[in-house]
Design a protein around this motif. Structure first.
Motif, PDB file in Angstrom:
ATOM      1  N   ALA A  50       0.940  -1.276   0.035  1.00 46.16           N
ATOM      2  CA  ALA A  50       0.045   0.148  -0.044  1.00 46.16           C
ATOM      3  C   ALA A  50       0.777   1.328  -0.059  1.00 46.16           C
ATOM      4  O   ALA A  50       0.306   2.408  -0.665  1.00 46.16           O
ATOM      5  CB  ALA A  50      -1.004   0.022   1.167  1.00 46.16           C
ATOM      6  N   LEU A  51       2.036   1.278   0.462  1.00 48.75           N
ATOM      7  CA  LEU A  51       2.936   2.245   0.541  1.00 48.75           C
ATOM      8  C   LEU A  51       3.442   2.648  -0.822  1.00 48.75           C
ATOM      9  O   LEU A  51       3.849   3.877  -1.057  1.00 48.75           O
ATOM     10  CB  LEU A  51       4.157   1.998   1.393  1.00 48.75           C
ATOM     11  CG  LEU A  51       3.807   2.281   3.112  1.00 48.75           C
ATOM     12  CD1 LEU A  51       5.219   1.975   3.634  1.00 48.75           C
ATOM     13  CD2 LEU A  51       2.918   3.259   3.399  1.00 48.75           C
ATOM     14  N   LEU A  52       3.502   1.565  -1.650  1.00 48.11           N
ATOM     15  CA  LEU A  52       3.771   1.945  -3.057  1.00 48.11           C
ATOM     16  C   LEU A  52       2.911   2.666  -3.687  1.00 48.11           C
ATOM     17  O   LEU A  52       2.736   3.536  -4.688  1.00 48.11           O
ATOM     18  CB  LEU A  52       4.386   0.505  -3.731  1.00 48.11           C
ATOM     19  CG  LEU A  52       5.629  -0.127  -3.201  1.00 48.11           C
ATOM     20  CD1 LEU A  52       5.985  -1.557  -3.842  1.00 48.11           C
ATOM     21  CD2 LEU A  52       6.708   0.898  -3.210  1.00 48.11           C
ATOM     22  N   PHE A  53       1.665   2.048  -3.519  1.00 46.21           N
ATOM     23  CA  PHE A  53       0.336   2.707  -4.368  1.00 46.21           C
ATOM     24  C   PHE A  53       0.187   3.849  -3.792  1.00 46.21           C
ATOM     25  O   PHE A  53      -0.097   4.788  -4.569  1.00 46.21           O
ATOM     26  CB  PHE A  53      -0.970   1.778  -3.799  1.00 46.21           C
ATOM     27  CG  PHE A  53      -1.011   0.342  -4.465  1.00 46.21           C
ATOM     28  CD1 PHE A  53      -0.811   0.245  -5.989  1.00 46.21           C
ATOM     29  CD2 PHE A  53      -1.305  -0.537  -3.711  1.00 46.21           C
ATOM     30  CE1 PHE A  53      -0.806  -0.683  -6.369  1.00 46.21           C
ATOM     31  CE2 PHE A  53      -1.105  -2.114  -4.256  1.00 46.21           C
ATOM     32  CZ  PHE A  53      -1.033  -2.239  -5.691  1.00 46.21           C
ATOM     33  N   ALA A  54       0.491   4.460  -2.569  1.00 45.96           N
ATOM     34  CA  ALA A  54       0.363   5.664  -2.005  1.00 45.96           C
ATOM     35  C   ALA A  54       1.426   6.697  -2.686  1.00 45.96           C
ATOM     36  O   ALA A  54       0.800   7.962  -2.800  1.00 45.96           O
ATOM     37  CB  ALA A  54       0.803   5.830  -0.392  1.00 45.96           C
TER      38      ALA A  54
END
Length: 310
Positions: free
Chosen positions: A293-297
């Motif tokens: 999710a930190l990459l999508f963010a």
């Protein structure tokens, strides 16, 4: 649709394997955001960006937690995480992470205590410290004292038999490193664990507390000064200055009260499966998605991930 450029983005991320982000749901969420632009799927099933421009009454740079609450109302209880931030600031060049209950699923000191039959007692102290109910440093000294005489060799056994890596962590680290980011595992735990966990996951460096040993056994003491809340903050500030980065170029993640200062200083501070006080204070929270999710963010599409097994 708005005729002026959107300045902010709400990123919705569901748990891997879920099928929640339908076109209808995305349209409903967009209606909850002021001057929403077009949506963009970052993954066919689990991640989507919705850009928007804050209304005048929201101010030019609204509180991301307030905007995220609006989105959660539109989600109507669905298990989807929401990260709201400025579009221009989302790609990060420095990543700092807590270890216990964040990059791994366990609290290492609790697992050590299990070998002396005191896991329940130590876990209770750990929980209170992570909730911020008691000060971290004296709580750590108290717990470490209970481990006196324990054979250091149990650490390798714990890592092999009990420690599980949090899903998505390997891919998160590999992708950020492939795109030039610097990474640091900074823990209130112990170097006996962080040295190996950091190497396994691919962190550039790690910082943690050092347990004092005598003849291959734990002495029941920890090297001073203890790495806690202020030391985590200082690590972020030191690395940011060393790398010549702006505040918005830093992302940090953690779950406990000793992470709060670090999360607050980061451009994006993320609470992971966090204690209530931490979840309330962080810029964003992850309660359902994995660590990718930190990459999508940051605007990465799943096709851009550097995949690595956890």
């Amino acid at each position: 649709m708005t005729d002026t450029p959107e300045t902010h983005v709400a990123t919705l991320v569901a748990a891997p394997g879920s099928d929640l982000l339908s076109d209808a749901l995305i349209a409903r969420v967009a209606q909850a955001l002021p001057a929403a632009g077009a949506s963009r799927r970052l993954d066919p099933a689990i991640a989507v960006d919705i850009t928007f421009r804050p209304a005048i009454e929201d101010a030019a740079d609204p509180d991301p937690r307030v905007m995220a609450k609006r989105v959660h109302v539109a989600l109507d209880g669905l298990p989807v995480d929401v990260i709201v931030q400025r579009l221009a600031d989302r790609r990060k060049r420095l990543f700092l992470a807590d270890m216990d209950s964040t990059m791994i699923g366990q609290e290492c000191i609790d697992e050590l205590a299990d070998f002396v039959g005191l896991k329940d007692k130590v876990a209770t102290i750990t929980e209170r410290a992570m909730r911020g109910e008691i000060a971290f440093e004296p709580a750590l000294r108290e717990r470490v004292a209970l481990l006196a005489g324990l054979d250091v060799g149990v650490v390798d056994r714990i890592i092999a038999e009990r420690i599980t890596l949090t899903p998505g962590g390997g891919t998160l680290l590999a992708t950020m490193r492939a795109n030039g980011a610097y990474t640091c595992l900074v823990s209130g735990g112990f170097t006996l664990f962080t040295d190996k966990i950091a190497e396994t996951l691919g962190f550039h460096e790690n910082r943690a507390n050092r347990l004092i040993t005598e003849a291959g056994r734990l002495s029941g003491t920890v090297e001073e000064p203890i790495l806690g809340r202020e030391a985590k903050l200082a690590t972020l500030q030191e690395l940011r200055e060393k790398l010549g980065l702006a505040a918005h170029e830093v992302v940090a993640i953690g779950d406990g009260a000793n992470d709060l200062a670090m999360l607050g200083e980061a451009g994006l501070g993320v609470a992971f499966r966090a204690k209530p006080a931490v979840a309330a204070a962080a810029h964003a929270r992850l309660d359902h998605a994995d660590l990718t999710a930190l990459l999508f963010a940051q605007g990465y599409h799943s096709d851009e991930f550097t995949r690595r097994a956890d």
